[in-house]
Design an enzyme around this catalytic site. Structure first.
Site, PDB file in Angstrom:
ATOM      1  N   GLU A 193       0.850  -1.208   0.000  1.00 16.22           N
ATOM      2  CA  GLU A 193       0.000   0.000   0.000  1.00 16.22           C
ATOM      3  C   GLU A 193       0.878   1.247   0.000  1.00 16.22           C
ATOM      4  O   GLU A 193       0.584   2.230  -0.696  1.00 16.22           O
ATOM      5  CB  GLU A 193      -0.948   0.012   1.201  1.00 16.22           C
ATOM      6  CG  GLU A 193      -1.989  -1.101   1.185  1.00 16.22           C
ATOM      7  CD  GLU A 193      -2.742  -1.187  -0.135  1.00 16.22           C
ATOM      8  OE1 GLU A 193      -3.153  -0.155  -0.679  1.00 16.22           O
ATOM      9  OE2 GLU A 193      -2.899  -2.324  -0.638  1.00 16.22           O
TER      10      GLU A 193
ATOM     11  N   TRP B 133       1.729   1.782  -3.432  1.00 18.77           N
ATOM     12  CA  TRP B 133       0.746   2.529  -4.238  1.00 18.77           C
ATOM     13  C   TRP B 133       0.965   4.037  -4.103  1.00 18.77           C
ATOM     14  O   TRP B 133       0.822   4.788  -5.050  1.00 18.77           O
ATOM     15  CB  TRP B 133      -0.687   2.167  -3.815  1.00 18.77           C
ATOM     16  CG  TRP B 133      -1.196   0.961  -4.549  1.00 18.77           C
ATOM     17  CD1 TRP B 133      -1.284  -0.309  -4.074  1.00 18.77           C
ATOM     18  CD2 TRP B 133      -1.680   0.919  -5.908  1.00 18.77           C
ATOM     19  NE1 TRP B 133      -1.785  -1.139  -5.040  1.00 18.77           N
ATOM     20  CE2 TRP B 133      -2.047  -0.415  -6.176  1.00 18.77           C
ATOM     21  CE3 TRP B 133      -1.846   1.863  -6.920  1.00 18.77           C
ATOM     22  CZ2 TRP B 133      -2.562  -0.828  -7.411  1.00 18.77           C
ATOM     23  CZ3 TRP B 133      -2.363   1.467  -8.153  1.00 18.77           C
ATOM     24  CH2 TRP B 133      -2.711   0.134  -8.393  1.00 18.77           C
TER      25      TRP B 133
ATOM     26  N   TRP C 214     -19.826  12.754 -20.054  1.00 18.39           N
ATOM     27  CA  TRP C 214     -20.184  12.961 -18.648  1.00 18.39           C
ATOM     28  C   TRP C 214     -21.450  13.798 -18.550  1.00 18.39           C
ATOM     29  O   TRP C 214     -21.683  14.688 -19.372  1.00 18.39           O
ATOM     30  CB  TRP C 214     -19.056  13.674 -17.903  1.00 18.39           C
ATOM     31  CG  TRP C 214     -17.763  12.907 -17.881  1.00 18.39           C
ATOM     32  CD1 TRP C 214     -16.613  13.237 -18.517  1.00 18.39           C
ATOM     33  CD2 TRP C 214     -17.502  11.672 -17.202  1.00 18.39           C
ATOM     34  NE1 TRP C 214     -15.646  12.293 -18.281  1.00 18.39           N
ATOM     35  CE2 TRP C 214     -16.161  11.313 -17.469  1.00 18.39           C
ATOM     36  CE3 TRP C 214     -18.269  10.829 -16.389  1.00 18.39           C
ATOM     37  CZ2 TRP C 214     -15.568  10.155 -16.963  1.00 18.39           C
ATOM     38  CZ3 TRP C 214     -17.679   9.685 -15.881  1.00 18.39           C
ATOM     39  CH2 TRP C 214     -16.338   9.353 -16.166  1.00 18.39           C
TER      40      TRP C 214
ATOM     41  N   ASN D 182     -10.494   3.311   2.733  1.00 21.64           N
ATOM     42  CA  ASN D 182     -10.146   3.093   1.323  1.00 21.64           C
ATOM     43  C   ASN D 182     -11.216   2.318   0.547  1.00 21.64           C
ATOM     44  O   ASN D 182     -11.562   2.681  -0.579  1.00 21.64           O
ATOM     45  CB  ASN D 182      -8.803   2.359   1.226  1.00 21.64           C
ATOM     46  CG  ASN D 182      -8.401   2.132  -0.220  1.00 21.64           C
ATOM     47  OD1 ASN D 182      -8.238   3.078  -0.976  1.00 21.64           O
ATOM     48  ND2 ASN D 182      -8.300   0.874  -0.622  1.00 21.64           N
TER      49      ASN D 182
ATOM     50  N   TRP E 193     -15.153  12.368 -13.061  1.00 21.76           N
ATOM     51  CA  TRP E 193     -14.237  12.030 -11.958  1.00 21.76           C
ATOM     52  C   TRP E 193     -13.530  13.274 -11.445  1.00 21.76           C
ATOM     53  O   TRP E 193     -13.166  13.342 -10.272  1.00 21.76           O
ATOM     54  CB  TRP E 193     -13.241  10.953 -12.398  1.00 21.76           C
ATOM     55  CG  TRP E 193     -12.305  11.345 -13.514  1.00 21.76           C
ATOM     56  CD1 TRP E 193     -12.514  11.164 -14.844  1.00 21.76           C
ATOM     57  CD2 TRP E 193     -11.014  11.979 -13.399  1.00 21.76           C
ATOM     58  NE1 TRP E 193     -11.439  11.650 -15.569  1.00 21.76           N
ATOM     59  CE2 TRP E 193     -10.511  12.149 -14.701  1.00 21.76           C
ATOM     60  CE3 TRP E 193     -10.242  12.417 -12.321  1.00 21.76           C
ATOM     61  CZ2 TRP E 193      -9.273  12.748 -14.960  1.00 21.76           C
ATOM     62  CZ3 TRP E 193      -9.010  13.006 -12.578  1.00 21.76           C
ATOM     63  CH2 TRP E 193      -8.544  13.161 -13.882  1.00 21.76           C
TER      64      TRP E 193
HETATM   65  P1  FAD Z   1      -3.310   2.178   5.226  1.00 18.60           P
HETATM   66  O1  FAD Z   1      -4.090   1.029   4.712  1.00 18.60           O
HETATM   67  O2  FAD Z   1      -2.870   2.120   6.628  1.00 18.60           O
HETATM   68  O3  FAD Z   1      -2.058   2.368   4.256  1.00 18.60           O
HETATM   69  C1  FAD Z   1      -0.833   2.983   4.673  1.00 18.60           C
HETATM   70  C2  FAD Z   1      -0.492   4.137   3.765  1.00 18.60           C
HETATM   71  O4  FAD Z   1      -0.304   3.692   2.430  1.00 18.60           O
HETATM   72  C3  FAD Z   1      -1.594   5.183   3.679  1.00 18.60           C
HETATM   73  O5  FAD Z   1      -1.528   6.070   4.765  1.00 18.60           O
HETATM   74  C4  FAD Z   1      -1.287   5.848   2.345  1.00 18.60           C
HETATM   75  O6  FAD Z   1      -0.252   6.794   2.460  1.00 18.60           O
HETATM   76  C5  FAD Z   1      -0.786   4.678   1.511  1.00 18.60           C
HETATM   77  N1  FAD Z   1      -1.889   4.099   0.733  1.00 18.60           N
HETATM   78  C6  FAD Z   1      -2.741   3.127   1.113  1.00 18.60           C
HETATM   79  N2  FAD Z   1      -3.585   2.810   0.100  1.00 18.60           N
HETATM   80  C7  FAD Z   1      -3.248   3.618  -0.930  1.00 18.60           C
HETATM   81  C8  FAD Z   1      -3.750   3.777  -2.259  1.00 18.60           C
HETATM   82  N3  FAD Z   1      -4.755   3.024  -2.740  1.00 18.60           N
HETATM   83  N4  FAD Z   1      -3.183   4.712  -3.052  1.00 18.60           N
HETATM   84  C9  FAD Z   1      -2.162   5.479  -2.612  1.00 18.60           C
HETATM   85  N5  FAD Z   1      -1.632   5.353  -1.359  1.00 18.60           N
HETATM   86  C10 FAD Z   1      -2.180   4.444  -0.542  1.00 18.60           C
HETATM   87  N6  FAD Z   1      -4.706   8.548  -0.307  1.00 18.60           N
HETATM   88  C11 FAD Z   1      -4.100   9.668   0.110  1.00 18.60           C
HETATM   89  O7  FAD Z   1      -3.148   9.606   0.889  1.00 18.60           O
HETATM   90  N7  FAD Z   1      -4.515  10.903  -0.332  1.00 18.60           N
HETATM   91  C12 FAD Z   1      -5.566  11.030  -1.185  1.00 18.60           C
HETATM   92  O8  FAD Z   1      -5.892  12.162  -1.583  1.00 18.60           O
HETATM   93  C13 FAD Z   1      -6.242   9.864  -1.609  1.00 18.60           C
HETATM   94  N8  FAD Z   1      -7.315   9.943  -2.424  1.00 18.60           N
HETATM   95  C14 FAD Z   1      -7.963   8.795  -2.812  1.00 18.60           C
HETATM   96  C15 FAD Z   1      -9.067   8.896  -3.659  1.00 18.60           C
HETATM   97  C16 FAD Z   1      -9.748   7.757  -4.069  1.00 18.60           C
HETATM   98  C17 FAD Z   1     -10.922   7.866  -5.010  1.00 18.60           C
HETATM   99  C18 FAD Z   1      -9.317   6.498  -3.614  1.00 18.60           C
HETATM  100  C19 FAD Z   1     -10.034   5.241  -4.055  1.00 18.60           C
HETATM  101  C20 FAD Z   1      -8.217   6.385  -2.786  1.00 18.60           C
HETATM  102  C21 FAD Z   1      -7.516   7.524  -2.373  1.00 18.60           C
HETATM  103  N9  FAD Z   1      -6.400   7.450  -1.514  1.00 18.60           N
HETATM  104  C22 FAD Z   1      -5.765   8.597  -1.136  1.00 18.60           C
HETATM  105  C23 FAD Z   1      -5.809   6.150  -1.166  1.00 18.60           C
HETATM  106  C24 FAD Z   1      -6.300   5.491   0.133  1.00 18.60           C
HETATM  107  O9  FAD Z   1      -7.691   5.462   0.186  1.00 18.60           O
HETATM  108  C25 FAD Z   1      -5.763   6.168   1.391  1.00 18.60           C
HETATM  109  O10 FAD Z   1      -4.381   6.355   1.307  1.00 18.60           O
HETATM  110  C26 FAD Z   1      -6.063   5.301   2.625  1.00 18.60           C
HETATM  111  O11 FAD Z   1      -7.431   5.090   2.769  1.00 18.60           O
HETATM  112  C27 FAD Z   1      -5.496   5.971   3.849  1.00 18.60           C
HETATM  113  O12 FAD Z   1      -5.848   5.262   4.999  1.00 18.60           O
HETATM  114  P2  FAD Z   1      -4.751   4.596   5.913  1.00 18.60           P
HETATM  115  O13 FAD Z   1      -3.684   5.574   6.219  1.00 18.60           O
HETATM  116  O14 FAD Z   1      -5.441   3.965   7.051  1.00 18.60           O
HETATM  117  O15 FAD Z   1      -4.162   3.490   4.934  1.00 18.60           O
END
Ligand code: FAD
Length: 477
Positions: free
Chosen positions: A275, A278, A306, A341, A359
């Site tokens: 993650e 990502w 759209w 997420n 989007w």
């Molecule tokens: P954890 O599951 O604990 O993951 C650890 C870290 O990994 C996160 O803090 C984040 O930095 C990174 N991460 C995890 N999943 C993703 C992912 N799919 N893409 C990129 N990085 C990821 N994340 C953001 O940080 N900023 C945003 O503006 C953002 N916008 C999003 C918009 C959409 C439509 C979607 C579907 C996802 C988006 N995400 C974004 C990705 C993801 O949803 C969040 O990073 C995640 O929910 C953060 O929660 P967490 O820290 O508990 O994640």
């Protein structure tokens, strides 16, 4: 007299694992910590309301931490080059250090500033601090950027391990004649009339200390079982470190090594690190695709038909679509500035595919309301959901919001928390109240269309409409 060194803080609001600060301390010179609220043209940071709230508190926390070390964070508003010029002129500093950023405007500003400083004999040094790998360090066999996540992450894992994080610098020398700065309060980053930030205050502790606490809690209670539990929004499994990472209160390599040290191998650690991968991939994409926020990476989507429907957009924004999981997610976002997420994926899919709204409108709302709004992850994720991204979910794969709710929130803890008017429904009907028998609705105290909205679109019909629109646009998605 020893000339001071300026450390320019940006989205790296921490003292630990801060290579620019570390290097400045190692010079043994007085340090001027500088934070600029950049204005003017492409350089202006365009944070949304929730992000500004976070930034205020993160900057205040950094200023307090520096104060404890005897330094004052110098706050200035203006164009970066002009502010730096002025601070250099008044202090005699001959060295500016910063950690790199990767947004198109940020890169352009930093390049121009570096060249202008060098031309005047001022040393400018930049460092890797906010990513595990620089976007140019990971390349395909032909030397270009990756467009697909799996080979990208494979290449990252085959590269040398990210360096271990640096400690806080041991010695920091203040600059005796540092000029006075502006007052953080005067920058108006906090909402006042009305003060809508109560939910944010209750949910978060911005700052490096808050980030450390979050990490400790995650290592204690979230990491074991992460791979299985991370998709369940009703359970507090994921780290919730995203805003701390977005504002640089913890570095990705500190997080990377903390997780590996706590759990050297296994599916949970692998999934979590992927993650983080990502996050790296999104930055990598933005670096090679500067118009990621506005242009679909798949060109055929430029002609997508759209719709434009302000009422439906508003219903989605405020969590009033009639689809419980979607509404719960949008209300969690509004209240806390964050959304799980899995639910981000479902709400985004609903906007783009069920409502056929662009989007970019969804990304704009997220950018304004997320405390973790990230200029790379937000647009890249929206493009992924919409099907127009580099390595995207195909457009024809359309989430059914009721089935998603039943699969990922089976006992309804998440929906009941954020849509309390549905709390009395039995699990069987919780994710599809429109299908519940009248007696069940009555018993749950629910009047569809009054106490909770009837669905604003019918999912199966919306799905057919989306597929037809795609077909009309082009045959290949
Ligand atoms: P954890 O599951 O604990 O993951 C650890 C870290 O990994 C996160 O803090 C984040 O930095 C990174 N991460 C995890 N999943 C993703 C992912 N799919 N893409 C990129 N990085 C990821 N994340 C953001 O940080 N900023 C945003 O503006 C953002 N916008 C999003 C918009 C959409 C439509 C979607 C579907 C996802 C988006 N995400 C974004 C990705 C993801 O949803 C969040 O990073 C995640 O929910 C953060 O929660 P967490 O820290 O508990 O994640």
């Amino acid at each position: 007299m020893t000339r001071p060194a300026i450390v320019w803080f940006r989205r790296d609001l921490r003292l630990a694992d801060h290579p620019a600060l570390h290097a400045a301390a190692a010079l043994g010179r007085p340090v001027i910590p500088l934070l600029i609220d950049e204005t003017g043209g492409a350089e202006a940071e365009s944070d949304g309301g929730a992000a500004r709230w976070w930034r205020h508190h993160a900057v205040a926390a950094l200023a307090a931490a520096l104060e404890r070390r005897g330094l004052t964070l110098l706050l200035r508003r203006g164009a970066a080059a002009a502010v730096l010029d002025e601070v250099i002129a008044t202090t005699g500093a001959d060295c500016v250090l910063w950690n790199r950023r990767y947004t198109p405007a940020g890169v352009a500003t930093d390049r121009a500033v570096k060249a202008a400083l060098a031309a005047r004999g001022i040393e400018a040094r930049s460092f890797k601090a906010n990513l595990l790998f620089e976007p140019w360090e990971i390349a395909t066999q032909s030397g270009g950027p990756f467009r697909v996540f799996t080979p990208f992450w494979r290449a990252c894992r085959a590269a040398p391990l990210p360096e271990r994080p640096l400690p806080e610098p041991a010695d920091l020398r203040p600059c005796p004649d540092q000029p006075a700065g502006e007052r953080l309060d005067s920058w108006g980053w906090l909402p006042t009339a009305p003060d809508w930030a109560g939910g944010l205050r209750a949910a978060w502790s911005p700052g490096e200390e808050g980030a450390r606490d979050r990490l400790a809690a995650f290592l204690d209670r979230g990491l074991a079982g992460y791979a299985e539990g991370r998709d369940l929004p009703g359970r507090a499994v994921t780290s919730r470190l995203s805003p701390h990472l977005a504002w640089g209160e913890i570095s990705p390599r500190a997080l990377f090594h903390a997780v590996r040290d706590a759990m050297p191998a296994g599916a949970d650690a692998d999934k979590f690190l992927a993650e983080l991968g990502w996050r790296e991939f999104c930055a990598h994409l933005l670096f090679s695709q500067p118009d990621l926020a506005t242009q679909p990476l798949r060109g055929a989507f430029a002609a997508f038909p759209w719709r434009d429907d302000p009422a439906e957009l508003a219903a989605w924004q405020r969590g009033r679509t009639g689809y419980p999981l979607v509404d719960a997610g949008m209300r969690e976002l509004w209240e806390t500035g964050w959304m799980h997420n899995r639910v981000r994926m479902v709400t985004a899919s609903f906007l783009v595919k069920d409502l056929l709204l662009p989007w970019t409108a969804g990304a704009a709302w997220f950018a304004d309301t997320l405390v973790d709004a990230d200029p790379a992850s937000n647009p890249a994720s929206w493009q992924w959901v919409a099907g127009c991204g580099a390595d995207a979910a195909p457009f024809f794969r359309i989430f059914n919001p009721a089935l998603q709710g039943e699969k990922f929130d089976p006992a309804g803890a998440y929906v009941r928390r954020w849509c309390p008017e549905l709390a009395g429904l039995p699990d069987r009907w919780l994710h599809r109240p429109w299908a519940a028998p009248a007696a069940v609705l009555r018993q749950a105290g629910l009047r569809l269309g009054q106490t909770y909205p009837a669905p604003i679109v019918e999912h199966d019909a919306a799905r057919r409409r989306a597929l037809a629109a795609m077909e009309k646009c082009h045959g290949e998605a």
